[in-house]
Every structure is written in structure tokens, then in C-alpha cells.
Enzyme design. Structure first.
Site, mmCIF file in Angstrom:
data_model
loop_
_atom_site.group_PDB
_atom_site.id
_atom_site.type_symbol
_atom_site.label_atom_id
_atom_site.label_comp_id
_atom_site.label_asym_id
_atom_site.label_seq_id
_atom_site.Cartn_x
_atom_site.Cartn_y
_atom_site.Cartn_z
ATOM 1 N N LYS A 72 -9.706 -2.678 -1.378
ATOM 2 C CA LYS A 72 -10.001 -3.996 -1.956
ATOM 3 C C LYS A 72 -10.937 -4.853 -1.095
ATOM 4 O O LYS A 72 -11.673 -5.674 -1.625
ATOM 5 C CB LYS A 72 -8.699 -4.762 -2.222
ATOM 6 C CG LYS A 72 -7.905 -4.198 -3.395
ATOM 7 C CD LYS A 72 -6.678 -5.048 -3.705
ATOM 8 C CE LYS A 72 -5.935 -4.499 -4.901
ATOM 9 N NZ LYS A 72 -4.792 -5.337 -5.303
ATOM 10 N N GLU A 84 -16.351 -15.967 -8.044
ATOM 11 C CA GLU A 84 -15.813 -17.071 -7.238
ATOM 12 C C GLU A 84 -14.474 -16.728 -6.578
ATOM 13 O O GLU A 84 -14.290 -16.936 -5.371
ATOM 14 C CB GLU A 84 -15.642 -18.319 -8.127
ATOM 15 C CG GLU A 84 -15.163 -19.535 -7.347
ATOM 16 C CD GLU A 84 -14.705 -20.696 -8.223
ATOM 17 O OE1 GLU A 84 -14.305 -20.473 -9.383
ATOM 18 O OE2 GLU A 84 -14.737 -21.841 -7.723
ATOM 19 N N ASN A 93 -10.514 -6.539 -6.815
ATOM 20 C CA ASN A 93 -9.719 -5.486 -7.468
ATOM 21 C C ASN A 93 -10.369 -4.991 -8.742
ATOM 22 O O ASN A 93 -9.872 -4.062 -9.377
ATOM 23 C CB ASN A 93 -8.289 -5.967 -7.770
ATOM 24 C CG ASN A 93 -8.244 -6.868 -8.986
ATOM 25 O OD1 ASN A 93 -9.167 -7.635 -9.229
ATOM 26 N ND2 ASN A 93 -7.184 -6.773 -9.752
ATOM 27 N N ALA A 132 2.808 -13.126 1.774
ATOM 28 C CA ALA A 132 1.485 -13.617 2.191
ATOM 29 C C ALA A 132 0.481 -12.473 2.233
ATOM 30 O O ALA A 132 -0.535 -12.563 2.895
ATOM 31 C CB ALA A 132 1.591 -14.286 3.565
ATOM 32 N N ALA A 135 -1.206 -9.731 -2.895
ATOM 33 C CA ALA A 135 -0.769 -10.314 -4.170
ATOM 34 C C ALA A 135 -0.557 -11.820 -4.015
ATOM 35 O O ALA A 135 -0.970 -12.618 -4.868
ATOM 36 C CB ALA A 135 0.510 -9.633 -4.647
ATOM 37 N N ARG A 156 7.843 -13.630 6.046
ATOM 38 C CA ARG A 156 8.592 -13.085 7.185
ATOM 39 C C ARG A 156 7.741 -13.097 8.448
ATOM 40 O O ARG A 156 8.200 -13.484 9.512
ATOM 41 C CB ARG A 156 9.008 -11.660 6.812
ATOM 42 C CG ARG A 156 9.625 -10.851 7.897
ATOM 43 C CD ARG A 156 9.925 -9.453 7.393
ATOM 44 N NE ARG A 156 8.712 -8.698 7.085
ATOM 45 C CZ ARG A 156 8.700 -7.443 6.692
ATOM 46 N NH1 ARG A 156 9.824 -6.788 6.521
ATOM 47 N NH2 ARG A 156 7.560 -6.828 6.452
ATOM 48 N N ASP A 159 2.142 -14.873 11.402
ATOM 49 C CA ASP A 159 0.675 -14.826 11.448
ATOM 50 C C ASP A 159 0.074 -14.788 10.047
ATOM 51 O O ASP A 159 -0.828 -15.555 9.716
ATOM 52 C CB ASP A 159 0.203 -13.576 12.216
ATOM 53 C CG ASP A 159 0.455 -13.731 13.702
ATOM 54 O OD1 ASP A 159 0.935 -14.811 14.093
ATOM 55 O OD2 ASP A 159 0.170 -12.778 14.456
HETATM 56 P P1 NDP Z 1 0.984 -6.394 1.084
HETATM 57 O O1 NDP Z 1 1.420 -5.206 1.877
HETATM 58 O O2 NDP Z 1 -0.376 -6.944 1.271
HETATM 59 O O3 NDP Z 1 2.045 -7.597 1.346
HETATM 60 C C1 NDP Z 1 3.430 -7.379 1.277
HETATM 61 C C2 NDP Z 1 4.173 -8.679 1.453
HETATM 62 O O4 NDP Z 1 5.565 -8.428 1.282
HETATM 63 C C3 NDP Z 1 4.017 -9.309 2.846
HETATM 64 O O5 NDP Z 1 4.036 -10.697 2.733
HETATM 65 C C4 NDP Z 1 5.272 -8.792 3.557
HETATM 66 O O6 NDP Z 1 5.692 -9.645 4.604
HETATM 67 C C5 NDP Z 1 6.278 -8.884 2.446
HETATM 68 N N1 NDP Z 1 7.444 -8.008 2.637
HETATM 69 C C6 NDP Z 1 7.513 -6.672 2.436
HETATM 70 N N2 NDP Z 1 8.747 -6.222 2.707
HETATM 71 C C7 NDP Z 1 9.485 -7.311 3.094
HETATM 72 C C8 NDP Z 1 10.839 -7.493 3.499
HETATM 73 N N3 NDP Z 1 11.698 -6.474 3.547
HETATM 74 N N4 NDP Z 1 11.258 -8.751 3.801
HETATM 75 C C9 NDP Z 1 10.404 -9.791 3.732
HETATM 76 N N5 NDP Z 1 9.093 -9.662 3.361
HETATM 77 C C10 NDP Z 1 8.636 -8.446 3.048
HETATM 78 O O7 NDP Z 1 1.231 -5.974 -0.421
HETATM 79 P P2 NDP Z 1 0.562 -6.638 -1.728
HETATM 80 O O8 NDP Z 1 0.579 -8.119 -1.573
HETATM 81 O O9 NDP Z 1 -0.704 -5.962 -2.045
HETATM 82 O O10 NDP Z 1 1.606 -6.194 -2.847
HETATM 83 C C11 NDP Z 1 2.900 -6.765 -2.897
HETATM 84 C C12 NDP Z 1 3.576 -6.290 -4.151
HETATM 85 O O11 NDP Z 1 2.873 -6.794 -5.274
HETATM 86 C C13 NDP Z 1 3.581 -4.765 -4.303
HETATM 87 O O12 NDP Z 1 4.896 -4.353 -4.580
HETATM 88 C C14 NDP Z 1 2.695 -4.504 -5.510
HETATM 89 O O13 NDP Z 1 3.212 -3.452 -6.309
HETATM 90 C C15 NDP Z 1 2.785 -5.802 -6.265
HETATM 91 N N6 NDP Z 1 1.592 -6.089 -7.075
HETATM 92 C C16 NDP Z 1 1.777 -6.248 -8.407
HETATM 93 C C17 NDP Z 1 0.713 -6.526 -9.211
HETATM 94 C C18 NDP Z 1 0.935 -6.670 -10.672
HETATM 95 O O14 NDP Z 1 -0.054 -6.743 -11.412
HETATM 96 N N7 NDP Z 1 2.175 -6.766 -11.130
HETATM 97 C C19 NDP Z 1 -0.668 -6.652 -8.684
HETATM 98 C C20 NDP Z 1 -0.741 -6.512 -7.245
HETATM 99 C C21 NDP Z 1 0.363 -6.226 -6.487
HETATM 100 P P3 NDP Z 1 5.057 -9.508 6.094
HETATM 101 O O15 NDP Z 1 3.758 -10.250 6.063
HETATM 102 O O16 NDP Z 1 6.076 -10.133 6.945
HETATM 103 O O17 NDP Z 1 4.885 -8.035 6.344
#
Ligand code: NDP
Length: 288
Positions: A72, A84, A93, A132, A135, A156, A159
Site C-alpha cells: 500500500k 487527495e 489501496n 492506529a 485501517a 496499545r 508511537d
Molecule cells: P495494522 O497491522 O496496520 O494495524 C493493526 C492495529 O491493531 C494496530 O493498531 C495494533 O496495535 C492493533 N492490535 C492488533 N492486535 C492487538 C491486540 N491484541 N491488542 C491491542 N491492539 C492490537 O493492520 P490494518 O490496520 O491494516 O488492519 C486492521 C484490521 O482491519 C485487519 O484485521 C483487517 O482485516 C481489517 N481491515 C478491514 C477492511 C474492511 O474493508 N473491512 C479494510 C482494511 C482492513 P499496535 O499499534 O499496538 O500494534
């Protein structure tokens, strides 16, 4: 006799790994319902092959393609320009072929906002977002552009949470002067403020196979006047979705967001508006 044409228009998804990505199951039925002889290819593109894959899209005359993990951000350097939202988020995406130029868009957050707008207007709303990552970034930027005026990022890791809050309070606030955003470190049961309108899980908590995983929050603070949304598409009925439904909240599941961004992608590629119910049925056949 009608003119014969055996050449389909092509779009697809570049990712690695990509075999479990279900997007084809919602896009191809939508093309058929529109009477379009288009194909959506699920294409395994390794990071070292991304540059050549983007060139291949140009050579084969693709109408566009989706990008998923891990492309991405990296794809941006190979595109001609950005829309934008993609510019603000620094992530693409959905690539669209506009008169031979490959334009990077971000439809994840737009899809979310479209599914929300079916039940409420985000303007002036107070929003809590868990997560954060990519998504959360897409959703928070689009919610701000749609007029939400308070966005709390609960994450969690400090940063990443602070980085997203800084983006909202800096680049995004330039376009949305009413916006206020704050970061909350998530290190125990989060107490959702009672004046919250919309609660969004944008973490990967609850994604298959960890289907029993729950968000650490005080469930008593969820009230029936709140809208609760979950990005997890598989399974659509997450623990949060079930909890929110039991509290009488309006609920938006992850399939709605997935369909929402797919609708916008098809509009960008074809200029036609697809049938969202056909797309959801395609996904439900896979997930349920
Ligand atoms: P990232 O890996 O970029 O981010 C994951 C986030 O989840 C971080 O903020 C992470 O926190 C947090 N996290 C993960 N596990 C835990 C936990 N056990 N406790 C607390 N926080 C946790 O992933 P994406 O943002 O790309 O994707 C996130 C979800 O969104 C995925 O499951 C994906 O399938 C879904 N998604 C759905 C879409 C849809 O159209 N429905 C489109 C895009 C994504 P930390 O920063 O602390 O690691």
C-alpha cells in the site's frame, strides 16, 4: 451478426500473501450483474516484483488494481499521481487507470464512511477509534474529511497512536479546522466517554482464527444511542458486534466496509454503480 469481442477488461489485486483475499468473490458477481465482461484477478506479487507488476498493468492495459499488504505504501513511487485521501494518508489501496495515467486512491476509509452514512451523518460527531494501523489511519482521515469534529485514537503502542494523532492534528486539521484529536494509551479496560457518538474497532482483534478475542473496554459504557462499527470482515459477527447488538447499539460490521470500498473501486474503474447487495451476497457465500 453482432461484433465479436473476446478481450476482457482487467482489474485485480496485488498482494503477498494474497491467496486468502476474498475481494474477487464480491467484485466478479458485481461485474456480471452490470453485464460487464470484466475479470478481477487475484495476483501474488512479491515485494521485489512490485515495480514490474505495475509496469505490467500498464502494458496489459489494466483499468486499475487494488493493493493490499505489503504494497500500500511502496506502490506510490511507481504511480503517476495520487488522489487527495491517498496523499493525506500516504497509502494507496486502489489504483485507477485514468486516460493512461495510473492514479493512486484510498477507498478503505471512504467505504467505511459510505456504510456509516446509510444510518447517520458523521458531521459534528464525537468518535472513538481503537487502533492506529492502516485501517485506523484511513477511517480517521475520512471521518475528519466528512466533518467528524472529535476523534480519540486509542492504541496499545504509543508511537503509532501518537503518529496518527499528529497526522490528524497537523495535515488533516489544515483542511478540517474544527477537528480535535487526542491520543489515549490503551493499557486496560477503556472507558468510552458517555458523549461518544461512534465507536470503531480498527484493530485486528477478532480476526479469524482468534474469533473469541475481545476488546478491552468497559462494556457498561456502551449505550444504545451509540453506533458501533467493526472492521473485521471474517467473521462478520465479532465479539464486539455481538456485544453492541445486545446493548441495542446500531451496528456496522466489517463486510459493510469491505463492500463499501469495493463499490467505490468499481465506480472508479468502470464509471458504473454496482449493486452492493450482490457484492455482500458474494462475500457471505464465502464467510458464512
Ligand atoms: P495494522 O497491522 O496496520 O494495524 C493493526 C492495529 O491493531 C494496530 O493498531 C495494533 O496495535 C492493533 N492490535 C492488533 N492486535 C492487538 C491486540 N491484541 N491488542 C491491542 N491492539 C492490537 O493492520 P490494518 O490496520 O491494516 O488492519 C486492521 C484490521 O482491519 C485487519 O484485521 C483487517 O482485516 C481489517 N481491515 C478491514 C477492511 C474492511 O474493508 N473491512 C479494510 C482494511 C482492513 P499496535 O499499534 O499496538 O500494534
Amino acid at each position: 451478426m453482432a461484433e465479436l469481442n473476446f478481450k476482457q477488461e482487467l482489474v485485480g489485486c496485488y498482494g503477498y500473501p494474497v491467496a486468502e483475499n476474498p475481494t474477487q468473490a464480491m467484485i466478479e458477481p458485481a461485474f456480471r450483474a452490470l453485464g460487464l465482461d470484466w475479470r478481477y484477478l487475484t495476483l501474488e506479487v512479491r515485494p521485489e516484483g512490485l515495480k514490474a507488476a505495475v509496469e505490467a498493468a500498464r502494458v496489459f492495459g489494466f483499468q486499475g488494481f487494488n493493493c493490499t499488504i505489503p504494497h500500500k505504501v511502496e506502490v506510490i513511487q511507481y504511480l503517476d499521481r495520487l488522489g487527495e485521501s491517498a496523499e493525506l494518508m500516504g497509502a494507496v489501496n486502489c489504483v485507477v487507470n485514468r486516460e493512461g495515467k495510473l492514479v493512486g486512491e484510498n477507498t478503505d476509509g471512504k467505504g467505511f464512511v459510505a456504510s456509516l452514512e446509510e444510518i447517520d451523518d458523521p458531521a459534528g460527531k464525537s468518535v472513538v477509534i481503537f487502533g492506529a494501523g492502516g485501517a485506523a489511519r484511513a477511517i480517521s482521515v475520512e471521518m475528519a474529511l466528512a466533518g467528524a469534529n472529535r476523534i480519540s485514537i486509542v492504541n496499545r503502542s504509543e508511537d503509532r497512536g501518537r503518529e496518527l494523532t499528529a497526522l490528524l492534528n497537523d495535515k488533516v486539521k489544515d483542511r478540517c479546522p474544527e477537528l480535535e484529536s487526542n491520543f489515549v494509551l490503551w493499557n486496560g479496560n477503556f472507558q468510552i466517554p458517555s458523549d461518544t457518538d461512534i465507536v470503531i474497532n480498527a484493530t485486528s482483534i477478532g480476526l479469524y482464527p482468534d474469533v473469541d478475542a475481545k476488546l478491552a473496554l468497559d462494556s457498561n459504557a456502551l449505550t444504545s444511542n451509540m453506533i458501533v462499527a467493526d472492521v473485521i470482515p471474517n467473521p462478520p459477527k465479532t465479539q464486539l458486534v455481538k456485544l453492541a447488538a445486545s446493548k441495542g447499539c446500531h451496528v456496522i460490521d466489517g463486510l459493510k466496509m469491505l463492500v463499501g470500498q469495493g463499490v467505490i473501486g468499481i465506480e472508479y474503474w468502470t464509471g458504473r454503480i454496482p449493486d452492493a447487495s450482490v457484492m455482500r451476497a458474494g462475500l457471505e457465500a464465502v464467510f458464512e
